[in-house]
Write a protein that holds these residues in place. Structure first.
Motif, PDB file in Angstrom:
ATOM      1  N   MET A   1       0.843  -1.190   0.000  1.00 35.79           N
ATOM      2  CA  MET A   1       0.000   0.000   0.000  1.00 35.79           C
ATOM      3  C   MET A   1       0.884   1.248   0.000  1.00 35.79           C
ATOM      4  SD  MET A   1      -2.932   1.285  -0.159  1.00 35.79           S
ATOM      5  CE  MET A   1      -3.797  -0.281  -0.044  1.00 35.79           C
ATOM      6  N   GLY A  24      -7.778   5.038  -0.750  1.00 40.19           N
ATOM      7  CA  GLY A  24      -7.062   3.850  -0.311  1.00 40.19           C
ATOM      8  C   GLY A  24      -5.609   4.036   0.043  1.00 40.19           C
ATOM      9  N   ARG A  48      -6.360   4.702   8.432  1.00 36.64           N
ATOM     10  CA  ARG A  48      -5.293   4.818   7.433  1.00 36.64           C
ATOM     11  C   ARG A  48      -4.381   6.022   7.683  1.00 36.64           C
ATOM     12  NH1 ARG A  48      -5.166   1.457   3.352  1.00 36.64           N
ATOM     13  NH2 ARG A  48      -7.019   0.258   2.735  1.00 36.64           N
TER      14      ARG A  48
END
Length: 213
Positions: A1, A24, A48
Motif C-alpha cells: 500500500m 485507499g 489509514r
C-alpha cells in the motif's frame, strides 16, 4: 500500500489527506506544532492516517506533499526526502511571507525554490491553484463532460506523471505546464489561479499568463 507523507496540515494538507484516504492511501501527516495537535484530524481521517513530525512524515512517505507557508519552506526536512517525489502546493503571499524579490521580479518560481532546497528530490507543482474545499468535492470520473483540470510542472517526467495519476484518482484532468521554470503560469493572481476550468480552458489561461504582475 502506498503511503503519502504530508508536511503541513492546514486547509490543503488536510483535504489532500481526506481524499487520499478515501482513495485507499495510507497517510502520515505532520505540522510544525507537533503530532499531539493533530489527534482530532487523524481521528476523523480514520485508521489509514496517523500523525507524526515533519521528519517522520517525510521518511514514512513513498512520496510527499509539502503544503507549508512559503516563508517556512526551508524548514522542510531534506534528508528524509532524498530520492523521493515531492508535490509542492506552495503559493507566494507576500502579505504573509514577506517580499521575495526573485519572485516579484520574475526570476524564480515558488516550486523552483523548493527544488533548490531539496536538491536530491524530484519536485512537482500540484494542488496550488484550487480552493482546498474543492479538492474533495469538485472531482468527477474520467471522461466526464467539462471535467475540471489542474496543472502540474516538474523537471522530472516521473514526478509529473505521479501528479497526473493522483489528479485522475482524485477526479481531475491534468495539463502539464512543462519544467518548473514555467510553473509561474499557475501561480497566484494569474488567469488560471483558483478558477474552475476544464483542460481546454486551463491551457488557454496558462497562455494568457504574464511573467510579472
Amino acid at each position: 500500500m502506498t503511503t503519502i507523507g504530508i508536511i503541513g496540515a492546514g486547509h490543503i494538507g488536510s483535504q489532500v489527506a481526506r481524499k487520499a484516504v478515501e482513495q485507499g492511501y495510507d497517510v502520515v501527516i505532520s505540522n510544525s506544532r507537533g503530532p499531539e495537535t493533530l489527534q482530532d484530524l487523524v481521528a476523523g481521517l480514520g485508521p489509514r492516517a496517523k500523525a507524526a513530525t515533519p521528519a517522520e512524515a517525510a521518511a514514512a512517505g513513498d512520496f510527499a506533499v509539502v503544503t507549508v507557508p512559503l516563508k517556512n519552506y526551508k524548514d522542510v526536512p531534506v534528508e528524509p526526502l532524498a530520492g523521493k517525489i515531492v508535490i509542492d502546493t506552495n503559493n507566494y503571499y507576500w502579505e504573509r511571507d514577506g517580499r521575495i524579490p526573485a519572485l516579484d521580479n520574475g526570476e524564480a518560481t515558488t516550486s523552483g525554490m523548493l527544488q533548490e532546497h531539496l536538491p536530491q528530490s524530484k519536485v512537482a507543482k500540484g494542488f496550488n491553484h484550487i480552493m482546498a474545499k474543492d479538492i474533495t468535492t469538485d472531482g468527477s470520473p474520467a471522461g466526464s463532460e467539462n471535467r475540471r483540470a489542474l496543472a502540474t510542472a516538474s523537471d522530472y517526467p516521473e514526478a509529473a506523471e505521479l501528479v497526473t495519476r493522483l489528479y485522475d484518482e482524485f477526479g481531475f484532468d491534468t495539463v502539464n505546464v512543462g519544467p518548473l521554470s514555467e510553473s509561474w503560469r499557475v501561480e497566484r493572481d494569474r488567469p488560471a489561479y483558483v478558477k474552475r476550468q476544464n483542460a481546454v480552458e486551463l491551457k488557454d489561461n496558462l497562455e494568457k499568463a504574464t511573467r510579472t504582475i
